[in-house]
Design a protein around this motif. Sequence first.
Motif, PDB file in Angstrom:
ATOM      1  N   MET A  39       0.848  -1.183   0.000  1.00  0.00           N
ATOM      2  CA  MET A  39       0.000   0.000   0.000  1.00  0.00           C
ATOM      3  C   MET A  39       0.891   1.243   0.000  1.00  0.00           C
ATOM      4  SD  MET A  39      -3.178   0.979   2.513  1.00  0.00           S
ATOM      5  CE  MET A  39      -4.099  -0.434   1.959  1.00  0.00           C
ATOM      6  N   LYS A  40       0.488   2.248  -0.750  1.00  0.00           N
ATOM      7  CA  LYS A  40       1.281   3.467  -0.847  1.00  0.00           C
ATOM      8  C   LYS A  40       1.226   4.254   0.453  1.00  0.00           C
ATOM      9  CE  LYS A  40       1.257   4.192  -5.789  1.00  0.00           C
ATOM     10  NZ  LYS A  40       1.131   5.197  -6.846  1.00  0.00           N
ATOM     11  N   THR A  41       2.319   4.975   0.722  1.00  0.00           N
ATOM     12  CA  THR A  41       2.449   5.763   1.935  1.00  0.00           C
ATOM     13  C   THR A  41       3.159   7.080   1.638  1.00  0.00           C
ATOM     14  OG1 THR A  41       3.391   5.819   4.171  1.00  0.00           O
ATOM     15  CG2 THR A  41       4.555   4.483   2.547  1.00  0.00           C
ATOM     16  N   ILE A  42       2.834   8.095   2.428  1.00  0.00           N
ATOM     17  CA  ILE A  42       3.491   9.391   2.239  1.00  0.00           C
ATOM     18  C   ILE A  42       4.934   9.368   2.719  1.00  0.00           C
ATOM     19  CG2 ILE A  42       1.350  10.693   2.367  1.00  0.00           C
ATOM     20  CD1 ILE A  42       2.375  11.601   5.234  1.00  0.00           C
ATOM     21  N   PHE A  43       5.339   8.303   3.395  1.00  0.00           N
ATOM     22  CA  PHE A  43       6.713   8.222   3.882  1.00  0.00           C
ATOM     23  C   PHE A  43       7.682   7.769   2.795  1.00  0.00           C
ATOM     24  CE2 PHE A  43       4.180   7.523   7.866  1.00  0.00           C
ATOM     25  CZ  PHE A  43       4.334   8.813   8.313  1.00  0.00           C
ATOM     26  N   ASP A  44       7.156   7.473   1.612  1.00  0.00           N
ATOM     27  CA  ASP A  44       7.948   7.071   0.461  1.00  0.00           C
ATOM     28  C   ASP A  44       8.148   8.312  -0.428  1.00  0.00           C
ATOM     29  OD1 ASP A  44       9.134   5.249  -1.454  1.00  0.00           O
ATOM     30  OD2 ASP A  44       7.262   5.455  -2.591  1.00  0.00           O
ATOM     31  N   LYS A  45       9.391   8.743  -0.612  1.00  0.00           N
ATOM     32  CA  LYS A  45       9.687   9.989  -1.345  1.00  0.00           C
ATOM     33  C   LYS A  45       9.107  10.012  -2.760  1.00  0.00           C
ATOM     34  CE  LYS A  45      12.270  13.832  -2.066  1.00  0.00           C
ATOM     35  NZ  LYS A  45      11.375  14.807  -2.667  1.00  0.00           N
ATOM     36  N   PHE A  98     -17.061   1.512  16.197  1.00  0.00           N
ATOM     37  CA  PHE A  98     -16.650   0.748  15.019  1.00  0.00           C
ATOM     38  C   PHE A  98     -15.280   1.123  14.454  1.00  0.00           C
ATOM     39  CE2 PHE A  98     -21.343   0.799  14.789  1.00  0.00           C
ATOM     40  CZ  PHE A  98     -21.581  -0.560  14.888  1.00  0.00           C
ATOM     41  N   GLY A  99     -14.647   2.161  14.995  1.00  0.00           N
ATOM     42  CA  GLY A  99     -13.416   2.683  14.412  1.00  0.00           C
ATOM     43  C   GLY A  99     -12.292   1.687  14.243  1.00  0.00           C
ATOM     44  N   LYS A 100     -11.960   0.955  15.284  1.00  0.00           N
ATOM     45  CA  LYS A 100     -10.838   0.006  15.204  1.00  0.00           C
ATOM     46  C   LYS A 100     -11.098  -1.075  14.163  1.00  0.00           C
ATOM     47  CE  LYS A 100      -8.459   0.388  19.576  1.00  0.00           C
ATOM     48  NZ  LYS A 100      -7.323   1.113  19.048  1.00  0.00           N
ATOM     49  N   MET A 101     -12.327  -1.589  14.140  1.00  0.00           N
ATOM     50  CA  MET A 101     -12.688  -2.626  13.179  1.00  0.00           C
ATOM     51  C   MET A 101     -12.644  -2.050  11.753  1.00  0.00           C
ATOM     52  SD  MET A 101     -16.108  -5.005  13.080  1.00  0.00           S
ATOM     53  CE  MET A 101     -17.171  -3.585  13.251  1.00  0.00           C
ATOM     54  N   ALA A 102     -13.157  -0.849  11.581  1.00  0.00           N
ATOM     55  CA  ALA A 102     -13.153  -0.215  10.265  1.00  0.00           C
ATOM     56  C   ALA A 102     -11.726   0.072   9.803  1.00  0.00           C
ATOM     57  CB  ALA A 102     -13.978   1.073  10.298  1.00  0.00           C
ATOM     58  N   LEU A 103     -10.861   0.493  10.727  1.00  0.00           N
ATOM     59  CA  LEU A 103      -9.471   0.763  10.375  1.00  0.00           C
ATOM     60  C   LEU A 103      -8.792  -0.507   9.873  1.00  0.00           C
ATOM     61  CD1 LEU A 103      -7.009   2.627  10.222  1.00  0.00           C
ATOM     62  CD2 LEU A 103      -6.553   2.079  12.626  1.00  0.00           C
ATOM     63  N   LYS A 104      -9.051  -1.604  10.523  1.00  0.00           N
ATOM     64  CA  LYS A 104      -8.454  -2.882  10.114  1.00  0.00           C
ATOM     65  C   LYS A 104      -8.855  -3.204   8.671  1.00  0.00           C
ATOM     66  CE  LYS A 104      -7.919  -7.586  11.801  1.00  0.00           C
ATOM     67  NZ  LYS A 104      -8.305  -8.544  12.830  1.00  0.00           N
ATOM     68  N   ASP A 105     -10.132  -3.073   8.357  1.00  0.00           N
ATOM     69  CA  ASP A 105     -10.611  -3.323   6.991  1.00  0.00           C
ATOM     70  C   ASP A 105     -10.069  -2.279   6.019  1.00  0.00           C
ATOM     71  OD1 ASP A 105     -12.028  -5.543   7.800  1.00  0.00           O
ATOM     72  OD2 ASP A 105     -13.939  -4.481   7.957  1.00  0.00           O
ATOM     73  N   PHE A 106     -10.050  -1.027   6.454  1.00  0.00           N
ATOM     74  CA  PHE A 106      -9.588   0.069   5.612  1.00  0.00           C
ATOM     75  C   PHE A 106      -8.134  -0.132   5.202  1.00  0.00           C
ATOM     76  CE2 PHE A 106      -8.051   4.396   4.839  1.00  0.00           C
ATOM     77  CZ  PHE A 106      -9.060   4.912   4.039  1.00  0.00           C
ATOM     78  N   MET A 107      -7.321  -0.618   6.125  1.00  0.00           N
ATOM     79  CA  MET A 107      -5.900  -0.801   5.853  1.00  0.00           C
ATOM     80  C   MET A 107      -5.649  -2.000   4.934  1.00  0.00           C
ATOM     81  SD  MET A 107      -4.797   1.872   7.196  1.00  0.00           S
ATOM     82  CE  MET A 107      -3.087   1.686   6.802  1.00  0.00           C
ATOM     83  N   LYS A 108      -6.574  -2.930   4.868  1.00  0.00           N
ATOM     84  CA  LYS A 108      -6.437  -4.081   3.967  1.00  0.00           C
ATOM     85  C   LYS A 108      -6.754  -3.691   2.527  1.00  0.00           C
ATOM     86  CE  LYS A 108      -7.773  -7.676   7.232  1.00  0.00           C
ATOM     87  NZ  LYS A 108      -8.852  -8.621   7.546  1.00  0.00           N
ATOM     88  N   CYS A 137      -0.286   5.578   5.312  1.00  0.00           N
ATOM     89  CA  CYS A 137      -1.192   5.004   4.300  1.00  0.00           C
ATOM     90  C   CYS A 137      -2.486   5.803   4.215  1.00  0.00           C
ATOM     91  CB  CYS A 137      -1.487   3.546   4.627  1.00  0.00           C
ATOM     92  SG  CYS A 137      -0.050   2.477   4.447  1.00  0.00           S
ATOM     93  N   LEU A 138      -3.051   6.158   5.364  1.00  0.00           N
ATOM     94  CA  LEU A 138      -4.287   6.936   5.366  1.00  0.00           C
ATOM     95  C   LEU A 138      -4.065   8.297   4.725  1.00  0.00           C
ATOM     96  CD1 LEU A 138      -7.262   7.332   6.133  1.00  0.00           C
ATOM     97  CD2 LEU A 138      -6.464   8.191   8.346  1.00  0.00           C
ATOM     98  N   TYR A 197      -1.927   9.109   2.430  1.00  0.00           N
ATOM     99  CA  TYR A 197      -1.872   8.925   0.982  1.00  0.00           C
ATOM    100  C   TYR A 197      -3.283   8.767   0.418  1.00  0.00           C
ATOM    101  CZ  TYR A 197      -1.543   7.043  -3.619  1.00  0.00           C
ATOM    102  OH  TYR A 197      -1.741   6.872  -4.964  1.00  0.00           O
ATOM    103  N   ARG A 198      -4.072   7.897   1.011  1.00  0.00           N
ATOM    104  CA  ARG A 198      -5.404   7.619   0.480  1.00  0.00           C
ATOM    105  C   ARG A 198      -6.316   8.847   0.546  1.00  0.00           C
ATOM    106  NH1 ARG A 198      -7.653   2.038   2.306  1.00  0.00           N
ATOM    107  NH2 ARG A 198      -9.177   2.582   0.725  1.00  0.00           N
ATOM    108  N   HIS A 199      -6.181   9.652   1.611  1.00  0.00           N
ATOM    109  CA  HIS A 199      -6.991  10.854   1.749  1.00  0.00           C
ATOM    110  C   HIS A 199      -6.652  11.863   0.648  1.00  0.00           C
ATOM    111  CE1 HIS A 199      -7.945  14.884   3.516  1.00  0.00           C
ATOM    112  NE2 HIS A 199      -9.120  14.280   3.658  1.00  0.00           N
ATOM    113  N   ILE A 200      -5.364  12.113   0.457  1.00  0.00           N
ATOM    114  CA  ILE A 200      -4.942  13.066  -0.567  1.00  0.00           C
ATOM    115  C   ILE A 200      -5.326  12.556  -1.956  1.00  0.00           C
ATOM    116  CG2 ILE A 200      -2.947  14.169  -1.665  1.00  0.00           C
ATOM    117  CD1 ILE A 200      -1.647  14.120   1.188  1.00  0.00           C
ATOM    118  N   ASP A 201      -5.064  11.284  -2.208  1.00  0.00           N
ATOM    119  CA  ASP A 201      -5.415  10.690  -3.498  1.00  0.00           C
ATOM    120  C   ASP A 201      -6.911  10.829  -3.770  1.00  0.00           C
ATOM    121  OD1 ASP A 201      -4.837   8.870  -5.870  1.00  0.00           O
ATOM    122  OD2 ASP A 201      -6.248   7.615  -4.742  1.00  0.00           O
TER     123      ASP A 201
END
Length: 148
Positions: free
Chosen positions: A1-7, A62-72, A133-134, A136-140
């Motif tokens: 998954m793409k991340t903002i920590f990658d130049k 539901f946040g923790k459960m949603a985060l787990k799915d979101f990150m997959k 990762c979040l 990146y996905r938010h900006i994208d």
Amino acid sequence: MKTIFDKPTRDELIARMNTLNEHSTPEWGKMTAYQMVKHCTQWEQMIAGEIPCKRSFIGRIFGKMALKDFMKADKPIMRNAPTAPELKVTETNGDIAAQKVKWIALFEKNAQSSTRYFVHPFFGKMTREQIGCLAYRHIDHHLRQFNS
């Protein structure tokens, strides 16, 4: 998954950010280009701890459960996803060029940050890797909204 920590990923996002202007129109949603850029600037400020956001009641449940799915998932964020009330922008016009400069500076600063965790208003406590990762996905998501 793409991340903002990658130049190279950051460079790609910044190039896309720089295509935005006052004539950019959304594919969906009600935001103007200025509102979107300001919203993303405020999101970066939230990540940096400059804008506090309250945890939502539904997120506490539901946040923790949603985060787990979101990150997959490695797909774009759904259209018209809700936002924290603190990050809603009401003014429709402003200096988009100046706002982009501020956004990119905060984006770069956050990407260089050594913050180990962050508490998201819906997802709750997130690790640095999850934040990358979040972010990146938010900006994208918003750049896609404006065909950038």
